[in-house]
Design an enzyme around this catalytic site. Structure first.
Site, mmCIF file in Angstrom:
data_model
loop_
_atom_site.group_PDB
_atom_site.id
_atom_site.type_symbol
_atom_site.label_atom_id
_atom_site.label_comp_id
_atom_site.label_asym_id
_atom_site.label_seq_id
_atom_site.Cartn_x
_atom_site.Cartn_y
_atom_site.Cartn_z
ATOM 1 N N SER A 37 0.849 -1.184 0.000
ATOM 2 C CA SER A 37 0.000 0.000 0.000
ATOM 3 C C SER A 37 0.885 1.235 0.000
ATOM 4 O O SER A 37 2.040 1.185 0.455
ATOM 5 C CB SER A 37 -0.888 0.018 1.245
ATOM 6 O OG SER A 37 -1.570 1.257 1.389
ATOM 7 N N TYR A 95 -3.002 -1.275 10.343
ATOM 8 C CA TYR A 95 -2.885 -1.456 8.898
ATOM 9 C C TYR A 95 -1.627 -0.785 8.361
ATOM 10 O O TYR A 95 -0.858 -1.392 7.610
ATOM 11 C CB TYR A 95 -4.117 -0.878 8.208
ATOM 12 C CG TYR A 95 -4.063 -0.938 6.694
ATOM 13 C CD1 TYR A 95 -4.400 -2.104 6.022
ATOM 14 C CD2 TYR A 95 -3.671 0.166 5.942
ATOM 15 C CE1 TYR A 95 -4.339 -2.180 4.638
ATOM 16 C CE2 TYR A 95 -3.607 0.101 4.560
ATOM 17 C CZ TYR A 95 -3.943 -1.063 3.917
ATOM 18 O OH TYR A 95 -3.881 -1.131 2.537
ATOM 19 N N LYS A 111 1.669 -2.633 6.611
ATOM 20 C CA LYS A 111 2.082 -2.455 5.219
ATOM 21 C C LYS A 111 3.529 -1.993 5.107
ATOM 22 O O LYS A 111 4.208 -2.301 4.122
ATOM 23 C CB LYS A 111 1.132 -1.490 4.511
ATOM 24 C CG LYS A 111 -0.265 -2.075 4.291
ATOM 25 C CD LYS A 111 -0.227 -3.361 3.477
ATOM 26 C CE LYS A 111 -1.607 -3.901 3.180
ATOM 27 N NZ LYS A 111 -1.588 -5.134 2.357
#
Length: 239
Positions: free
Chosen positions: A133, A146, A150
């Site tokens: 990401s 999150y 990533k």
């Protein structure tokens, strides 16, 4: 490279489904993997693909998936979740940290452990596409587990690329910004992201970065190298 057989995790929707659809349109055999059984079956029926229900956080299930696709020349480690808590790190529950890292990081680790030895033993060209990401290349004040997961995925992709240098196995890491998926109602079309990713695979490109964000990524590296306090990242003016 010519892609004749591929496996895609997180394939029941979003980027994974778009990758599978694009690969099927080129005539490749595709095996779809996802934990959501009903959505997986629907995607497989629509695309004319095989399906293996897989929890990527379970190493044994990933080994079984790899054994089911012994001729894969493209492995898309795409499965990921956002998590429930998207604030600052101290606002994220222990359960969310564990689950997000189990899927986003553990899923990539389990995929590499299951597939790489088989790909090396086959002694033929193959490629690994890892979905990370933009949140793994620049750092925002929120993003919960999150964002941190990533960043770890980027490091795993770099490690894999370095370790596989000089072998027939290539590595590409996909770093999209917002994409219209189950994670977000806004953003780019998953089909466009899939096309960019597969073009990068064929070209042997390592990282696929969103337009307008190269300067922000470079600034982050400069802050880290010089000890400068970070700032909230933003795309280049006009993008």
């Amino acid at each position: 490279m010519n892609i004749s057989s591929a496996v895609v995790t997180g394939a029941a929707g979003g980027i994974g489904r778009a990758l599978a659809a694009r690969l099927r349109s080129t005539g490749a055999r595709v095996v779809l993997a996802d934990i959501e059984e009903a959505a997986l079956a629907g995607a497989a029926a629509e695309l004319g693909a095989d399906a293996v229900r897989t929890d990527v956080s379970d190493a044994a299930q990933m080994e079984a998936l790899a054994a089911a696709v012994p001729d894969a020349d493209l492995v898309c480690l795409n499965a990921g979740i956002v998590g429930r808590d998207l604030g600052a790190p101290w606002e994220v529950s222990p359960e969310d940290w564990d689950r997000v890292f189990a899927v986003n990081v553990g899923g990539v680790v389990n995929g590499l452990r299951a597939f790489v030895p088989r790909l090396l033993a086959a002694e033929r060209p193959a490629h690994i596409l890892i979905t990370a990401s933009l949140a793994g290349l620049v750092t925002f004040p929120a993003g919960g587990a999150y964002a941190a997961s990533k960043h770890a995925v980027i490091a795993l992709a770099e490690q894999a690329a370095l370790a596989l240098a000089g072998t027939p196995i290539g590595v590409t890491v996909l770093c999209p910004a917002l994409v219209r998926t189950g994670m977000s109602a806004e953003g780019e079309d998953p089909a466009a992201i899939a096309e960019q990713a597969l073009s990068a695979v064929r070209a042997g490109t390592f990282a696929v970065v969103p337009d307008g964000w190269a300067d922000a990524i470079t600034r982050r590296a400069q802050w880290l190298a010089t000890g400068t306090q970070p700032e909230v990242p933003a795309p280049a003016s006009g993008d």
